[in-house]
Write a protein that holds these residues in place. Structure first.
Motif, PDB file in Angstrom:
ATOM      1  N   HIS A  17      37.421  46.096  40.615  1.00 59.51           N
ATOM      2  CA  HIS A  17      35.971  45.997  40.493  1.00 59.51           C
ATOM      3  C   HIS A  17      35.610  44.539  40.212  1.00 59.51           C
ATOM      4  CE1 HIS A  17      36.133  46.840  35.871  1.00 59.51           C
ATOM      5  NE2 HIS A  17      36.462  45.604  36.152  1.00 59.51           N
ATOM      6  N   ALA A  18      34.319  44.237  40.289  1.00 62.53           N
ATOM      7  CA  ALA A  18      33.841  42.891  39.969  1.00 62.53           C
ATOM      8  C   ALA A  18      33.553  42.864  38.472  1.00 62.53           C
ATOM      9  CB  ALA A  18      32.589  42.554  40.765  1.00 62.53           C
ATOM     10  N   PRO A  19      34.314  42.102  37.690  1.00 61.69           N
ATOM     11  CA  PRO A  19      34.128  42.138  36.230  1.00 61.69           C
ATOM     12  C   PRO A  19      32.751  41.670  35.785  1.00 61.69           C
ATOM     13  CG  PRO A  19      35.605  40.358  36.842  1.00 61.69           C
ATOM     14  CD  PRO A  19      35.345  41.160  38.085  1.00 61.69           C
ATOM     15  N   ASP A  20      32.089  40.835  36.594  1.00 61.33           N
ATOM     16  CA  ASP A  20      30.760  40.340  36.242  1.00 61.33           C
ATOM     17  C   ASP A  20      29.662  41.001  37.072  1.00 61.33           C
ATOM     18  OD1 ASP A  20      31.905  38.595  34.389  1.00 61.33           O
ATOM     19  OD2 ASP A  20      32.225  37.072  35.932  1.00 61.33           O
ATOM     20  N   GLY A  21      30.024  42.047  37.816  1.00 61.19           N
ATOM     21  CA  GLY A  21      29.056  42.721  38.681  1.00 61.19           C
ATOM     22  C   GLY A  21      28.856  44.161  38.255  1.00 61.19           C
ATOM     23  N   ASP A  22      28.481  44.981  39.212  1.00 59.73           N
ATOM     24  CA  ASP A  22      28.260  46.405  38.969  1.00 59.73           C
ATOM     25  C   ASP A  22      29.625  47.091  38.885  1.00 59.73           C
ATOM     26  OD1 ASP A  22      27.637  49.090  38.975  1.00 59.73           O
ATOM     27  OD2 ASP A  22      26.122  48.910  40.550  1.00 59.73           O
ATOM     28  N   ARG A  23      30.036  47.430  37.692  1.00 59.36           N
ATOM     29  CA  ARG A  23      31.365  48.023  37.487  1.00 59.36           C
ATOM     30  C   ARG A  23      31.478  49.440  38.048  1.00 59.36           C
ATOM     31  NH1 ARG A  23      34.846  45.860  33.035  1.00 59.36           N
ATOM     32  NH2 ARG A  23      34.214  43.703  32.841  1.00 59.36           N
ATOM     33  N   ARG A  24      30.352  50.009  38.488  1.00 56.96           N
ATOM     34  CA  ARG A  24      30.410  51.336  39.123  1.00 56.96           C
ATOM     35  C   ARG A  24      30.992  51.243  40.524  1.00 56.96           C
ATOM     36  NH1 ARG A  24      24.488  53.094  39.231  1.00 56.96           N
ATOM     37  NH2 ARG A  24      24.395  50.926  39.886  1.00 56.96           N
ATOM     38  N   THR A  25      30.932  50.060  41.133  1.00 64.86           N
ATOM     39  CA  THR A  25      31.488  49.857  42.472  1.00 64.86           C
ATOM     40  C   THR A  25      32.963  49.530  42.329  1.00 64.86           C
ATOM     41  OG1 THR A  25      29.360  48.984  43.227  1.00 64.86           O
ATOM     42  CG2 THR A  25      31.288  48.553  44.615  1.00 64.86           C
ATOM     43  N   THR A  26      33.813  50.410  42.893  1.00 67.18           N
ATOM     44  CA  THR A  26      35.252  50.210  42.785  1.00 67.18           C
ATOM     45  C   THR A  26      35.902  50.292  44.160  1.00 67.18           C
ATOM     46  OG1 THR A  26      35.680  52.560  42.380  1.00 67.18           O
ATOM     47  CG2 THR A  26      35.354  51.158  40.436  1.00 67.18           C
ATOM     48  N   ALA A  27      37.048  49.649  44.261  1.00 67.97           N
ATOM     49  CA  ALA A  27      37.822  49.655  45.497  1.00 67.97           C
ATOM     50  C   ALA A  27      39.217  50.162  45.185  1.00 67.97           C
ATOM     51  CB  ALA A  27      37.892  48.257  46.083  1.00 67.97           C
ATOM     52  N   LEU A  28      39.675  51.141  45.951  1.00 67.57           N
ATOM     53  CA  LEU A  28      41.030  51.665  45.831  1.00 67.57           C
ATOM     54  C   LEU A  28      41.850  51.092  46.974  1.00 67.57           C
ATOM     55  CD1 LEU A  28      43.190  53.493  44.593  1.00 67.57           C
ATOM     56  CD2 LEU A  28      42.272  55.371  46.012  1.00 67.57           C
ATOM     57  N   TYR A  29      42.838  50.274  46.626  1.00 63.12           N
ATOM     58  CA  TYR A  29      43.644  49.551  47.620  1.00 63.12           C
ATOM     59  C   TYR A  29      44.897  50.323  48.006  1.00 63.12           C
ATOM     60  CZ  TYR A  29      41.095  45.153  47.774  1.00 63.12           C
ATOM     61  OH  TYR A  29      40.160  44.189  48.009  1.00 63.12           O
ATOM     62  N   HIS A  30      45.324  50.079  49.237  1.00 63.47           N
ATOM     63  CA  HIS A  30      46.552  50.645  49.790  1.00 63.47           C
ATOM     64  C   HIS A  30      47.306  49.534  50.506  1.00 63.47           C
ATOM     65  CE1 HIS A  30      45.093  54.662  48.924  1.00 63.47           C
ATOM     66  NE2 HIS A  30      43.930  54.274  49.428  1.00 63.47           N
ATOM     67  N   GLN A  31      48.598  49.728  50.667  1.00 63.32           N
ATOM     68  CA  GLN A  31      49.394  48.720  51.363  1.00 63.32           C
ATOM     69  C   GLN A  31      50.568  49.375  52.073  1.00 63.32           C
ATOM     70  OE1 GLN A  31      50.636  45.437  48.924  1.00 63.32           O
ATOM     71  NE2 GLN A  31      51.985  44.614  50.482  1.00 63.32           N
ATOM     72  N   GLN A  32      50.840  48.892  53.269  1.00 62.83           N
ATOM     73  CA  GLN A  32      52.023  49.276  54.033  1.00 62.83           C
ATOM     74  C   GLN A  32      52.555  47.988  54.652  1.00 62.83           C
ATOM     75  OE1 GLN A  32      51.570  51.614  57.721  1.00 62.83           O
ATOM     76  NE2 GLN A  32      53.026  53.021  56.782  1.00 62.83           N
ATOM     77  N   ASP A  33      53.682  47.532  54.153  1.00 65.50           N
ATOM     78  CA  ASP A  33      54.235  46.232  54.546  1.00 65.50           C
ATOM     79  C   ASP A  33      53.169  45.162  54.282  1.00 65.50           C
ATOM     80  OD1 ASP A  33      56.709  47.411  55.310  1.00 65.50           O
ATOM     81  OD2 ASP A  33      55.806  47.980  57.218  1.00 65.50           O
ATOM     82  N   ASP A  34      52.760  44.397  55.300  1.00 64.02           N
ATOM     83  CA  ASP A  34      51.751  43.363  55.086  1.00 64.02           C
ATOM     84  C   ASP A  34      50.338  43.817  55.470  1.00 64.02           C
ATOM     85  OD1 ASP A  34      53.444  41.488  53.965  1.00 64.02           O
ATOM     86  OD2 ASP A  34      54.004  40.632  55.895  1.00 64.02           O
ATOM     87  N   LEU A  35      50.169  45.089  55.802  1.00 66.24           N
ATOM     88  CA  LEU A  35      48.852  45.656  56.078  1.00 66.24           C
ATOM     89  C   LEU A  35      48.248  46.123  54.752  1.00 66.24           C
ATOM     90  CD1 LEU A  35      46.728  46.622  58.136  1.00 66.24           C
ATOM     91  CD2 LEU A  35      48.001  48.772  58.258  1.00 66.24           C
ATOM     92  N   VAL A  36      47.027  45.669  54.445  1.00 69.78           N
ATOM     93  CA  VAL A  36      46.348  46.020  53.193  1.00 69.78           C
ATOM     94  C   VAL A  36      44.959  46.532  53.543  1.00 69.78           C
ATOM     95  CG1 VAL A  36      45.529  45.153  50.966  1.00 69.78           C
ATOM     96  CG2 VAL A  36      47.635  44.229  51.950  1.00 69.78           C
ATOM     97  N   TRP A  37      44.518  47.646  52.902  1.00 66.81           N
ATOM     98  CA  TRP A  37      43.188  48.188  53.147  1.00 66.81           C
ATOM     99  C   TRP A  37      42.685  48.852  51.881  1.00 66.81           C
ATOM    100  CZ3 TRP A  37      47.681  50.443  54.610  1.00 66.81           C
ATOM    101  CH2 TRP A  37      47.874  51.785  54.313  1.00 66.81           C
ATOM    102  N   ALA A  38      41.371  49.089  51.836  1.00 63.42           N
ATOM    103  CA  ALA A  38      40.771  49.714  50.653  1.00 63.42           C
ATOM    104  C   ALA A  38      39.532  50.497  51.042  1.00 63.42           C
ATOM    105  CB  ALA A  38      40.399  48.655  49.625  1.00 63.42           C
ATOM    106  N   GLU A  39      39.239  51.508  50.213  1.00 63.16           N
ATOM    107  CA  GLU A  39      37.986  52.260  50.305  1.00 63.16           C
ATOM    108  C   GLU A  39      37.148  51.844  49.112  1.00 63.16           C
ATOM    109  OE1 GLU A  39      40.856  54.563  49.794  1.00 63.16           O
ATOM    110  OE2 GLU A  39      41.394  54.357  51.883  1.00 63.16           O
ATOM    111  N   ILE A  40      35.867  51.560  49.365  1.00 66.11           N
ATOM    112  CA  ILE A  40      34.963  51.094  48.325  1.00 66.11           C
ATOM    113  C   ILE A  40      33.835  52.101  48.169  1.00 66.11           C
ATOM    114  CG2 ILE A  40      33.397  49.233  47.630  1.00 66.11           C
ATOM    115  CD1 ILE A  40      35.920  48.391  50.189  1.00 66.11           C
ATOM    116  N   THR A  41      33.517  52.473  46.918  1.00 61.55           N
ATOM    117  CA  THR A  41      32.426  53.402  46.634  1.00 61.55           C
ATOM    118  C   THR A  41      31.809  53.067  45.279  1.00 61.55           C
ATOM    119  OG1 THR A  41      33.904  55.012  45.588  1.00 61.55           O
ATOM    120  CG2 THR A  41      33.434  55.345  47.918  1.00 61.55           C
ATOM    121  N   GLY A  42      30.600  53.579  45.067  1.00 61.64           N
ATOM    122  CA  GLY A  42      29.948  53.481  43.771  1.00 61.64           C
ATOM    123  C   GLY A  42      28.874  52.414  43.719  1.00 61.64           C
TER     124      GLY A  42
END
Length: 115
Positions: A17-42
């Motif tokens: 989350h952004a420590p100085d922003g809206d903490r309700r908005t969060t991102a859940l990260y995933h990784q497979q080798d060097d591929l990285v992705w996330a879902e963001i909600t809130g």
């Protein structure tokens, strides 16, 4: 024990989350080798996604799309440089560019939420 170098950080299952922003908005990260992705909600983000690659130097080169609660769709790209907080969490220093009818650029910081 020494922390892992930036090119060896594992993002799988980490939440940010952004420590100085809206903490309700969060991102859940995933990784497979060097591929990285996330879902963001809130907060003002109804749904969002980011996806990209971890570069050899450990930085992340990613694209993003957010659908905000007011219906706006925001797309762009970001380059993230990881560091570690004093307690060992990942902090990402972002340089971003937004496309579309209101293009802009900026910097921001997100950090891992303590487990």
């Amino acid at each position: 024990m020494n922390p892992p170098p930036p090119d060896r950080l594992d993002y799988e299952g980490r939440r940010f989350h952004a420590p100085d922003g809206d903490r309700r908005t969060t991102a859940l990260y995933h990784q497979q080798d060097d591929l990285v992705w996330a879902e963001i909600t809130g907060g003002t983000v109804q749904r969002g996604w980011t996806a990209g690659t971890r570069q050899p130097d450990g930085t992340l080169a990613m694209g993003y799309t957010f659908v905000l609660t007011d219906g706006q769709v925001i797309c762009g790209r970001t380059h993230n440089t990881p560091t570690l907080t004093p307690d060992g969490r990942i902090r990402l220093h972002e340089t971003w560019e937004r496309y579309g009818p209101h293009p802009t650029t900026g910097t921001s910081t997100i950090e891992e939420i303590a487990p």
